[in-house]
Design an enzyme around this catalytic site. Sequence first.
Site, short mmCIF file in Angstrom:
data_model
loop_
_atom_site.label_atom_id
_atom_site.label_comp_id
_atom_site.label_asym_id
_atom_site.label_seq_id
_atom_site.Cartn_x
_atom_site.Cartn_y
_atom_site.Cartn_z
N ASP A 43 0.83 -1.19 0.00
CA ASP A 43 0.00 0.00 0.00
C ASP A 43 0.88 1.25 0.00
OD1 ASP A 43 -2.69 1.24 0.38
OD2 ASP A 43 -1.77 1.94 2.24
N GLU B 122 14.88 -15.40 -0.32
CA GLU B 122 15.30 -16.50 0.55
C GLU B 122 14.26 -17.61 0.62
OE1 GLU B 122 16.12 -15.03 4.42
OE2 GLU B 122 17.50 -13.46 3.73
#
Length: 560
Positions: free
Chosen positions: A226, A275
């Site tokens: 956002d 990751e």
Amino acid sequence: MSQQPSAAPAPTSAVATVSERHDWWRDAVIYQVYPRSFADSNGDGMGDLEGVRTRLPYLRDLGVDAVWLSPFYASPQADAGYDVADYRAVDPMFGTLLDADALIRDAHALGLRIIVDLVPNHSSDQYEWFRRALAEGPGSPSRDRYHFRPGKGKNGELPPNDWESIFGGPAWTRVTEPDGTPGEWYLHLFAPEQPDFNWEHPAVGDEFRSILRFWLDMGVDGFRIDVAHGMVKAEGLPDLGSHEQLKLLGNDVMPFFDQDGVHAIYRQWRRILDEYSGERIFVAEAWTPTVERTANYVRPDELHQAFNFQYLGTHWDAGELRTVIDRTLDAMRPVGAPATWVLSNHDVTRHATRFANPAGLGTQIRLAGDRALGLRRARAATLLMLALPGSAYVYQGEELGLPDVVDLPDEVRQDPAYFRGAGQDGFRDGCRVPIPWTREGSSYGFGDGGSWLPQPAGWGELSVEAQTGEPGSTLELYREALAVRRSTADLGAGDAVEWLRAPEGVVAFRRGDFVCVANTTGESVAVPAYGRVLLASGEITETADEAKVPADTTVWWTRV
């Protein structure tokens, strides 16, 4: 300060049960769920996570690839959940963390991915850090995590600068200090209940990296960010030097929006995301002056997608559409990112109503317009959007052809911008009315206890029940379009179209053996018969060599 235990349930693998598809996000169709308006499981009139979970089979059968959930975090709801009080807790109105975990697991089992909203530009004024900042007073380390400043004027009675809130009025609110005296001011680019974080403070970055890992460990497949163009403010918070600043948004780089410093944050975040297995993604809500600046957010080491607001704001006009399509593809190609296409969301008037009105009225409209015209154009615009290279977003209910509810009584409105008396028009409630599932019932199948915003009479005839299996219905058009898109090799991912010669007011392009023609005029046009018709948004007539495409209609052909 969680309203429930913040310890996450045992992690679930985002790749164990969702379908393996390399670079799935490059051509994904992502469905936006506004949780409070989607489905209510407990009859309190408010949608919730369990309601979403029970409707996941509907979304799978619709044919979408992923579900983006608007905020469901613990919040005072000053701005419908975009004022977060605890980023690691579910607001009780929506359920619990266990409900979130069950939703993620069920979605993965159905082959759907889950993207959640992240709100990093500002917190709620009930967030623990901000409460502490107020209590500790001027000069405290806690205030450094937000933008607190002394006021101007003889007694500090004027705001620190001339910035205006997106919701209207000054972007600053003065606090009363612990000793009862008028004190410093704090920055809020949105409502006063949404103080902006100071991203120059290292604790802010540390906290959000931890929040990312919390939800990634829960198994979410990505984040919609956002106000991704916010967060970093120009050094010294300089005056803008003008009033009616909202009119400048989207036209200029502002001292509080689209600052280059945001990109260092996203490069850090991308390393965290990489990751994790399963091709998790970031999606930017970035209102920028140009699509070329939007491309900065999706460079290879930053975010994966950015909403194409330039496309959303384009009129139903062949020349304008072709221009924005070309600019979008040209801007995304150098950074290797997919284009995105979107027609509606929770902040703008639904496109079935925008297209029902004359061009030039903006993206928040309070006029019903010509309903039949709007629906015809909306269906055609959807087929055009789904034919373009890249990823597409569908806002809940647009597959039903829902219009905006433009006649909500003032006393039921809940958009905070409406009560500010300036800024945004404040009529976003019209696109947030709970969607209809059945022809009858207290809320047309939304739940057993009515709905938090009133639904119009006749809503049941637009419901999922009414349109399912109905030839020519908008719902069946979406289902068929998404099935054809998934099964047609030349649709989906890509970075170019081949424009074809076409009559004035007609958009026509080829992608391999696939051809799309969209007639944006008010009259039928004759075009070559490009092969076998795959799908059309309206009735067309064909001869051996020619097809008559009615006004405001899109057709898909294939040469194979």
